[in-house]
Scaffold this motif. Structure first.
Motif, PDB file in Angstrom:
ATOM      1  N   ASP A 411      -5.032  -3.053 -13.403  1.00 49.54           N
ATOM      2  CA  ASP A 411      -4.181  -2.563 -14.648  1.00 49.54           C
ATOM      3  C   ASP A 411      -3.352  -1.561 -14.080  1.00 49.54           C
ATOM      4  N   VAL A 412      -2.179  -1.408 -14.086  1.00 46.51           N
ATOM      5  CA  VAL A 412      -1.589  -0.343 -13.701  1.00 46.51           C
ATOM      6  C   VAL A 412      -1.271   0.895 -14.327  1.00 46.51           C
ATOM      7  N   THR A 413      -2.211   0.809 -15.586  1.00 47.02           N
ATOM      8  CA  THR A 413      -1.845   2.458 -16.054  1.00 47.02           C
ATOM      9  C   THR A 413      -3.617   2.791 -15.472  1.00 47.02           C
ATOM     10  N   LYS A 414      -3.863   2.486 -15.047  1.00 45.33           N
ATOM     11  CA  LYS A 414      -5.474   2.925 -14.530  1.00 45.33           C
ATOM     12  C   LYS A 414      -4.532   3.070 -12.279  1.00 45.33           C
ATOM     13  N   PHE A 415      -4.210   3.292 -11.437  1.00 43.68           N
ATOM     14  CA  PHE A 415      -3.983   2.673 -10.446  1.00 43.68           C
ATOM     15  C   PHE A 415      -3.710   4.457 -10.100  1.00 43.68           C
ATOM     16  N   LYS A 416      -3.201   5.526 -10.967  1.00 49.39           N
ATOM     17  CA  LYS A 416      -3.068   6.755 -10.614  1.00 49.39           C
ATOM     18  C   LYS A 416      -4.817   6.650 -10.139  1.00 49.39           C
ATOM     19  N   ASP A 417      -5.618   6.854 -11.240  1.00 49.68           N
ATOM     20  CA  ASP A 417      -6.760   7.181 -10.941  1.00 49.68           C
ATOM     21  C   ASP A 417      -7.435   6.432 -10.003  1.00 49.68           C
ATOM     22  N   TYR A 418      -7.346   5.370  -9.503  1.00 49.73           N
ATOM     23  CA  TYR A 418      -8.272   5.141  -8.383  1.00 49.73           C
ATOM     24  C   TYR A 418      -7.252   5.516  -7.377  1.00 49.73           C
ATOM     25  N   CYS A 419      -6.629   6.107  -7.352  1.00 46.91           N
ATOM     26  CA  CYS A 419      -6.370   6.822  -5.917  1.00 46.91           C
ATOM     27  C   CYS A 419      -7.843   7.731  -5.181  1.00 46.91           C
TER      28      CYS A 419
END
Length: 464
Positions: A411-419
């Motif tokens: 889910d690309v929309t959550k990649f920033k959060d996954y950092c």
């Protein structure tokens, strides 16, 4: 010259246009798409090609039906070979199967394969239609699929299978998906969430004869107006809104009709009354209006309309969520759970009395009969039966949704959060689901962390 002919065949196939005409004789004013296109094309070609085309007129034109079919067959064979080569080179693939009935009333099974090419392209390829009229059982479909996929190392490379919700396809014990999983343990079965919800409502709402009759009448109201512009004009003048069109595969269409009917109950009565009293109305219009007006005056019809209007208000919201948030599995699971709780909360005496009294307000309570002296009690039983059937279908249809938590890893929309917070639960779910594929967990986790920290993928509005 043949390259020109092949290009014209490809054009017609791509545009899904018919080749033949009703009259292909030389004197015909319309020889069909293929012959007309050939004449138009070669009349505008270079002088060299044009002269060559004219010189072949009495020898070989390459436009006969036999030649057309042979060219189509060659193109099909080339595409099949190309797809076969791509799949053999790919690491994994999934299969999507559905069926339809053609004009000759034969059941055609469509097979679509989805995979990553050696150029890192995600593609879906149509593999063909196959006649399964003689054996449409799970066994027959299983034999067809295994024969098609045997050369593609089905045991190790097939990682996904998607069918409709029919028991022959999805049955846990004897269904096609269970048979496939016996030989391809990685072939996880998935099904469109929105379609699942359609099936929940279809089976839940058609659980008894009373509900089936109700929805048949609801569909009849929609068809009654869509089949006549004069009736539609009456609706426009009194209600000011068009009746939603019924769509067989979407329960949302029934929902829209029910909502409008409940909201404009009195005005619908006026519409049918106006059609009946209009001296210009046809016999069909009058007969139809009398029948529909009788339903609107029926307590049972009003009672069911209010029950399903309340339920559809809840399920409509879930349907939109499943259409738009399908990759966010945790979010979908929460919404499904909330919907189940909201419908459960309606299973009480207060909700029943509210709907019962609303129906009494719109119509007259039917008189007790010799076989049914307690009207309220019988409708209470019907109310609880409808609620219980829908809850049961929700439980059965969505019970394995948590198996797909691993999709959140993409889910690309959550990649920033996954950092900041790595999706450990999703990773563990992936390892559990495909334990014999992903052996080095640490290496996989590091690769995902590098992907999530790539700022080029941050704030993107789509999935990968």
């Amino acid at each position: 010259y043949m390259e020109h002919i092949i290009d014209l065949v490809l054009f017609l196939v791509k545009q899904e246009l018919a080749f033949c005409g009703h009259d292909e004789s030389s004197n015909s004013i319309n020889k069909g798409n293929f012959r007309e296109l050939v004449e138009l094309h070669f009349s505008r070609c270079s002088l060299e090609v044009k002269n060559h085309y004219k010189s072949l007129q009495n020898k070989f034109t390459g436009i006969s039906k036999i030649i057309q079919n042979e060219i189509i067959s060659c193109i099909s064979e080339y595409l099949t070979d190309h797809i076969t080569h791509e799949i053999k080179q790919s690491m994994f693939y999934s299969v999507h199967i559905d069926d339809t009935t053609d004009l000759t009333q034969k059941t055609q099974c469509s097979v679509i394969l989805r995979y990553i090419t050696n150029k890192s392209e995600l593609v879906e390829r149509f593999f063909g239609f196959y006649d399964v009229s003689e054996n449409h059982t799970a066994e027959g479909l299983f034999n067809l699929i295994t024969s098609l996929l045997l050369e593609f190392n089905i045991e190790k490379k097939l990682v996904g299978q998607c069918y409709d919700g029919a028991s022959v396809m999805a049955g846990n014990l004897n269904g096609l998906q269970a048979r496939i999983k016996e030989i391809a343990p990685n072939a996880l079965f998935t099904h469109c969430y929105a379609h699942k919800l359609n099936l929940v409502l279809q089976h839940g709402c058609n659980s008894n004869k009373t509900c089936r009759i109700f929805f048949a009448n609801i569909i009849g109201i929609s068809a009654f107006f869509h089949n006549s512009t004069s009736r539609t004009n009456v609706v426009d003048s009194i209600i000011g809104k068009r009746i939603p069109q019924f769509v067989q595969t979407r329960w949302a269409s029934r929902s829209k009709i029910v909502h409008l009917l409940v909201k404009e109950w009195i005005n619908f009565k006026a519409v049918f009354g106006a059609i009946i009293n209009d001296p210009k109305s046809s016999a069909d219009s009058i007969c139809g209006s009398v029948g529909h007006l009788k339903n609107l005056k029926s307590f049972e019809f009003a009672f069911l309309a209010h029950i399903f209007s309340d339920i559809f208000l809840i399920t409509d919201n879930l349907f939109n969520t499943l259409q738009n948030k399908s990759f966010d599995i945790e979010y979908c699971l929460r919404k499904i759970s909330i919907v189940c709780d909201l419908i459960k909360n309606k299973r009480n005496e207060t909700e029943f009395l509210k709907i019962y009294n609303n129906a009494v307000t719109l119509t007259k309570l039917p008189k007790p009969s010799r076989n049914n002296t307690n009207i309220k009690s019988s409708y209470r039983i019907l109310f609880y039966e409808i609620i219980d059937n829908i809850l049961m279908q929700l439980s059965v249809r969505f019970k394995d949704t948590d198996r797909l938590i691993f999709l959140q890893l993409a889910d690309v929309t959550k990649f920033k959060d996954y950092c900041g917070i790595f999706p450990t639960c999703a990773l563990n779910n992936l390892i559990k689901t495909y334990s014999n594929i992903f052996h080095n967990v640490d290496k996989l986790k590091v690769g995902l962390e590098m992907l999530y920290n790539n700022v080029n993928y941050h704030n993107l509005p789509h999935m990968i």
